[in-house]
Every structure is written in C-alpha cells, then in structure tokens.
Design a protein around this motif. Structure first.
Motif, mmCIF file in Angstrom:
data_model
loop_
_atom_site.group_PDB
_atom_site.id
_atom_site.type_symbol
_atom_site.label_atom_id
_atom_site.label_comp_id
_atom_site.label_asym_id
_atom_site.label_seq_id
_atom_site.Cartn_x
_atom_site.Cartn_y
_atom_site.Cartn_z
ATOM 1 N N GLN A 4 0.834 -1.185 0.000
ATOM 2 C CA GLN A 4 0.000 0.000 0.000
ATOM 3 C C GLN A 4 0.878 1.247 0.000
ATOM 4 O O GLN A 4 1.932 1.275 0.631
ATOM 5 N N ARG A 5 0.420 2.264 -0.692
ATOM 6 C CA ARG A 5 1.181 3.508 -0.742
ATOM 7 C C ARG A 5 0.863 4.375 0.468
ATOM 8 O O ARG A 5 -0.289 4.480 0.900
ATOM 9 N N VAL A 6 1.884 5.032 1.027
ATOM 10 C CA VAL A 6 1.714 6.011 2.093
ATOM 11 C C VAL A 6 2.466 7.272 1.684
ATOM 12 O O VAL A 6 3.663 7.228 1.382
ATOM 13 N N TYR A 30 5.475 -0.574 3.355
ATOM 14 C CA TYR A 30 4.621 0.239 2.496
ATOM 15 C C TYR A 30 5.433 0.850 1.360
ATOM 16 O O TYR A 30 6.663 0.937 1.435
ATOM 17 N N ASP A 31 4.736 1.283 0.344
ATOM 18 C CA ASP A 31 5.342 2.078 -0.717
ATOM 19 C C ASP A 31 5.319 3.521 -0.218
ATOM 20 O O ASP A 31 4.376 4.273 -0.466
ATOM 21 N N ALA A 70 -3.946 2.814 -7.730
ATOM 22 C CA ALA A 70 -3.953 4.243 -7.417
ATOM 23 C C ALA A 70 -4.486 4.421 -6.006
ATOM 24 O O ALA A 70 -5.242 3.592 -5.503
ATOM 25 N N GLY A 71 -4.094 5.517 -5.369
ATOM 26 C CA GLY A 71 -4.575 5.797 -4.027
ATOM 27 C C GLY A 71 -3.609 5.360 -2.959
ATOM 28 O O GLY A 71 -2.629 4.658 -3.214
ATOM 29 N N GLY A 72 -3.881 5.794 -1.740
ATOM 30 C CA GLY A 72 -3.033 5.419 -0.618
ATOM 31 C C GLY A 72 -3.399 6.201 0.624
ATOM 32 O O GLY A 72 -4.381 6.947 0.652
#
Length: 252
Positions: A4-6, A30-31, A70-72
């Motif tokens: 997951q992106r942060v 996390y990314d 997309a998103g995070g």
C-alpha cells in the motif's frame, strides 16, 4: 507482494524524508513517498507557497503508480495538513486514510477562541511580511507563535552568522501563505486520525473540531512534533494498519 502507498506531507520546517525520521522504516512494509511541497528544495531558492500546487503534488503522488493501482494513505504535519485535506476533498476515492499531525487547519476554527486569539496575534505580522527581512520575520514569528510555551518544538530563529540553509529556511517561512486563508472543507467518508502533542490549545481546539466531525483524536508526547516520539509513531502506524486491514476484509 503489493505494498500500500503512504504519502508523507511535511510542514514548514524540514522537508522530504528529513521531516519524518521515525517513519523511515515504514518503507519496509509500504510504498512510502516523502514529498516536498512547492518551494521546498535543497538548492533552488524558495518561492511563494501555493495551496493549489501543494494539493496537486499530493494527488500526483496518489495517482496510478504504473502497476494499475492508485490511491493510498496520507500522513501530513502542520501546514502540510492543508494540502492533505484539500486533496481528500477533491479526490476522496484516492485517499484511503488521512492522518493529520498537529494540523494547521485554522480556517476551520477561525471563530473559536484559541484560533481567534492566534489570528489576532499573527495577522498583523503577515500583513507586513513583504516589508520585512527574512530573518526579522522569522524571529518575530517565533516570538509570537511560541510566546506562551517556548519555541523548543517549533522553528527557531537563526543564530548569528546563519548558514545558507538557515537563510533559505527563514525565507521559506516568510513566503508561506497564512494557513487560515486556505479554502478548507470537512472530508466526508475518509477515515481520519488527528495526532496532537497536548502542548498548545490552538492545536487541541482544531483537533476537537475535527473529532466532532468524525475523526479519531490521539495525544502523544513531542510538542509540535509528536510523530517523533515512540508513542506518536506507534499511533500513526497502528491507525494505517487498522484501516488497511479493514479495507482488505471488505474487499475479500
């Protein structure tokens, strides 16, 4: 394995990864992207801040990463919380959670007592900032903003013979638009954590307002930078992990 992106959005002092020393290790799970807001650069001269450009920087970081995702999660400190909230209002579909650390979201609480008192103290300084030298503005900003509790956890005025970077820091501070002028709205439907240091009524007032609109509020040691304490770091990581687990369970 998909991470997951942060996104981390800094305040008015240090920027990029330097603004989040306790959170560097989150890149293992996390990314993690440590952003630089508009006008913050290690070499280029500072420029006037811009709420809209900062918001676009956050949204660009949340866009498709090339893996079809997309998103995070967005974690923002102080003035960086303005762009984080604006991004969440504009694209709530991209913001999986919002963590606001000592958020300088003063336009939300401008009529409440602590915020109104702060504005009455700071507005006259901002009214004349174009006529002040950078270091004079910084010294007066620190004196007014931290008169009651001391500047230990906020920006400090440069000592005699400031370095080039200290001079840039003073200029960046003078060029920051007053956060109470930001066109903020409440973010509907986005899980939100507000983390404060419990040291300044202004930030506790903002946190209380956001709590009444549905946010979770936690207090940790560290003054204006509770994210630097072990407890503050734990609260941030736990909140993001909990939201991630709930999202995964709902998708299963």
């Amino acid at each position: 394995m998909f991470k997951q992106r942060v996104i981390f959005v800094h305040g008015a002092g240090s920027f990029g990864a330097a603004a989040w020393p306790k959170q560097h290790g989150m890149a293992l799970d996390y990314d993690a992207l440590f952003l630089r807001r508009h006008g913050f650069d290690a070499v280029a001269e500072p420029v006037e801040s811009d709420f809209g450009i900062d918001t676009a920087i956050v949204l660009d970081a949340l866009a498709d990463d090339g893996r079809g995702e997309a998103g995070g999660h967005v974690v923002a400190h102080s003035q960086g919380a303005v762009a984080a909230m604006m991004a969440a209002v504009e694209r709530p579909d991209l913001v999986q959670s919002l963590t606001l650390v000592e958020p300088a979201c003063l336009s939300l609480t401008a009529e409440l007592p602590a915020t109104a008192a702060h504005l009455a103290m700071m507005q006259p300084l901002f009214d004349v900032r174009q006529h002040l030298a950078d270091d004079d503005f910084q010294a007066e900003y620190v004196r007014r903003a931290f008169a009651a509790s001391g500047p230990a956890d906020g920006p400090s005025a440069p000592s005699a013979g400031p370095t080039v970077e200290q001079q840039r820091e003073a200029r960046r501070l003078r060029l920051q638009a007053p956060s109470w002028e930001a066109p903020l709205q409440i973010v509907p439907g986005v899980p939100t954590l507000v983390l404060t240091g419990g040291w300044e009524p202004l930030y506790e007032e903002i946190a209380g307002y956001l709590r009444e609109t549905g946010a979770l509020h936690r207090v940790a040691p560290g003054g204006h930078r509770p994210q630097d304490s072990s407890e503050g770091d734990r609260v941030i990581r736990s909140f993001i992990a909990d939201v991630g687990r709930r999202r995964h369970a709902q998708a299963s």
